[in-house]
Design a protein around this motif. Structure first.
Motif, short mmCIF file in Angstrom:
data_model
loop_
_atom_site.label_atom_id
_atom_site.label_comp_id
_atom_site.label_asym_id
_atom_site.label_seq_id
_atom_site.Cartn_x
_atom_site.Cartn_y
_atom_site.Cartn_z
N VAL A 1 -9.09 -8.91 7.87
CA VAL A 1 -10.30 -9.73 8.00
C VAL A 1 -11.19 -9.24 9.13
O VAL A 1 -12.41 -9.39 9.09
N PHE A 2 -10.60 -8.62 10.14
CA PHE A 2 -11.38 -8.22 11.30
C PHE A 2 -12.46 -7.22 10.94
O PHE A 2 -13.42 -7.01 11.67
N ARG A 3 -12.32 -6.57 9.80
CA ARG A 3 -13.31 -5.59 9.37
C ARG A 3 -14.50 -6.24 8.65
O ARG A 3 -15.48 -5.56 8.35
N ILE A 4 -14.39 -7.52 8.35
CA ILE A 4 -15.42 -8.20 7.57
C ILE A 4 -16.43 -8.90 8.49
O ILE A 4 -16.04 -9.73 9.29
N ASN A 5 -17.70 -8.53 8.38
CA ASN A 5 -18.72 -9.17 9.19
C ASN A 5 -19.24 -10.43 8.51
O ASN A 5 -19.20 -11.52 9.06
N ARG A 6 -19.72 -10.28 7.29
CA ARG A 6 -20.36 -11.40 6.62
C ARG A 6 -19.40 -12.07 5.65
O ARG A 6 -18.79 -11.43 4.80
N MET A 7 -19.29 -13.39 5.77
CA MET A 7 -18.52 -14.19 4.82
C MET A 7 -19.41 -15.33 4.35
O MET A 7 -20.41 -15.65 4.98
N GLY A 8 -19.01 -15.91 3.22
CA GLY A 8 -19.88 -16.97 2.74
C GLY A 8 -19.32 -17.72 1.55
O GLY A 8 -18.16 -17.52 1.15
N TRP A 9 -20.17 -18.56 1.03
CA TRP A 9 -19.85 -19.38 -0.14
C TRP A 9 -20.88 -19.13 -1.24
O TRP A 9 -22.08 -19.06 -0.96
N TYR A 10 -20.38 -19.01 -2.45
CA TYR A 10 -21.19 -18.92 -3.64
C TYR A 10 -20.72 -20.01 -4.58
O TYR A 10 -19.64 -20.56 -4.42
N ARG A 11 -21.53 -20.30 -5.59
CA ARG A 11 -21.11 -21.29 -6.58
C ARG A 11 -21.58 -20.89 -7.96
O ARG A 11 -22.56 -20.16 -8.11
N GLN A 12 -20.86 -21.39 -8.96
CA GLN A 12 -21.22 -21.13 -10.34
C GLN A 12 -21.08 -22.41 -11.13
O GLN A 12 -19.97 -22.94 -11.28
N ALA A 13 -22.21 -22.90 -11.60
CA ALA A 13 -22.24 -24.10 -12.44
C ALA A 13 -21.99 -23.71 -13.89
O ALA A 13 -22.22 -22.56 -14.28
N PRO A 14 -21.54 -24.65 -14.70
CA PRO A 14 -21.30 -24.35 -16.12
C PRO A 14 -22.53 -23.78 -16.79
O PRO A 14 -23.63 -24.34 -16.69
#
Length: 112
Positions: free
Chosen positions: A28-41
């Motif tokens: 994980v230490f190599r990862i700068n950007r993290m986030g949330w996405y979503r997918q509706a039906p």
């Protein structure tokens, strides 16, 4: 390799709140950007919010002022606090790290 596991989804009434958590493991230490996405039906996956390791955030216009993304680098966790939820927020919410890493998703249903 990075593994992501989401938790905290469920059923909530319109106007209610829900908090999602994403636990990251691996390099994980190599990862700068993290986030949330979503997918509706029936819809494509879309950005909800991202956060860098330094705390810079980016939000989709549709959730600005209602959702807050945060990150605990020491615990390798990313959170999404969702307030004033609307039926159109119903979707599977996915945690993302970098370009290639995705969790399996957690379902959020906003309904009375």
């Amino acid at each position: 390799q990075v593994q992501l596991v989401e938790s905290g989804g469920g059923l909530v009434q319109p106007g209610g709140s829900l908090s999602l958590s994403c636990a990251a493991s691996g390099t994980v230490f190599r990862i700068n950007r993290m986030g949330w996405y979503r997918q509706a039906p029936g819809k494509e996956r879309e950005l909800v919010a991202t956060i860098t390791s330094g705390g810079s955030t980016n939000y989709a216009d549709s959730i600005k002022g209602r959702f807050t993304i945060s990150r605990d680098n020491a615990k390798n966790r990313v959170y999404l606090q969702m307030n004033s939820l609307k039926p159109e927020d119903t979707a599977v919410y996915y945690c993302n790290a970098g370009i290639n890493y995705w969790g399996k998703g957690t379902l959020v249903t906003v309904s009375s």
